[in-house]
Design an enzyme around this catalytic site. Sequence first.
Site, PDB file in Angstrom:
ATOM      1  CB  CYS A  63      -0.985  -0.030   1.166  1.00 25.90           C
ATOM      2  SG  CYS A  63      -2.422   0.992   0.868  1.00 25.90           S
TER       3      CYS A  63
ATOM      4  NE  ARG B  21      -9.051   5.283   3.439  1.00 28.44           N
ATOM      5  CZ  ARG B  21      -7.809   5.685   3.245  1.00 28.44           C
ATOM      6  NH1 ARG B  21      -7.561   6.924   2.852  1.00 28.44           N
ATOM      7  NH2 ARG B  21      -6.798   4.859   3.440  1.00 28.44           N
TER       8      ARG B  21
ATOM      9  CG  HIS C 102      -3.352  -3.390   4.308  1.00 27.59           C
ATOM     10  ND1 HIS C 102      -2.092  -2.917   4.528  1.00 27.59           N
ATOM     11  CD2 HIS C 102      -4.053  -2.365   3.752  1.00 27.59           C
ATOM     12  CE1 HIS C 102      -2.036  -1.641   4.138  1.00 27.59           C
ATOM     13  NE2 HIS C 102      -3.212  -1.292   3.653  1.00 27.59           N
TER      14      HIS C 102
END
Length: 264
Positions: free
Chosen positions: A95, A132, A207
């Site tokens: 990320c 997001r 993640h």
Amino acid sequence: MKIAIGWLYPTLMSTYGDRGNVICIQRRCQWRDILVEIIPLKRETPPEIFEQVDLIVGGGAQDRQQEIVMRDLQGEKAQALKSKLDNGTPGVFTCGSPQLLGHYYEPALGKRIDGLGMLDMVSQHPGIEAQRCIGNLVFEITAEPLAKELEAMLGEKPVAIGFENHGGRTYLRDVQPLGKVIQGYGNNGEDKTAGAFYQNAIATYSHGPLLPKNPFIADWLIKKALQNKYEQEINLVAIDDSLAISARKAMLQRLDLSNFMATV
Ligand code: GLN
């Protein structure tokens, strides 16, 4: 045998639990009697220390921390990291870290942050009003030769399962995507690319953390690190991954992707 894991900015770049990747590599080595040294690569670390690492792990961060890291990761340190990646040191960058390895990252607020230009890609945050990219992320690993090597290890096409949470959108230029999105946003929510792959560096928005959910990727990284270091073919002892496999099955079922079950 021994490997040294270089952990990029453990305090600044640990917002999203990616330290789990470091722990996963460490434990999978220890279970096989491979010694592990964890070397934090932080602001006080001199560039020579970068030379000592066999495998590199970088996690996610918020825009503010990324900016602090970018101000530090310049000059000799940047050069040392670049030569490591160019020479095939394996790594997993999640990320915020890959955003820094590209040409630039434009945060939600403030000025463009210049990246290291090691991966031919750019990242832009469309602004604080923009949604997001959050949720479970599933992708097939397609980058070569990684995909073939993983398929040989697994006996099936490699599918990665993770979780993404990013505002930035990444657009690849002349670099291979790591994979193809099956579920989720991936690099930008538009072109179905997921992550990037350069030499032996894996860049991902996933993640989870990535490695405990996909232990075959951890083993691939360990194997590469040992092969590079000891210049010999390495065959890792198998580990009982039944818990990880159950977790993967449960997630695929929850996402209604049971047709990918054969690959877990
Ligand atoms: N700050 C970056 C973004 O929002 C990275 C986030 C992360 O590392 N999860 O895109």
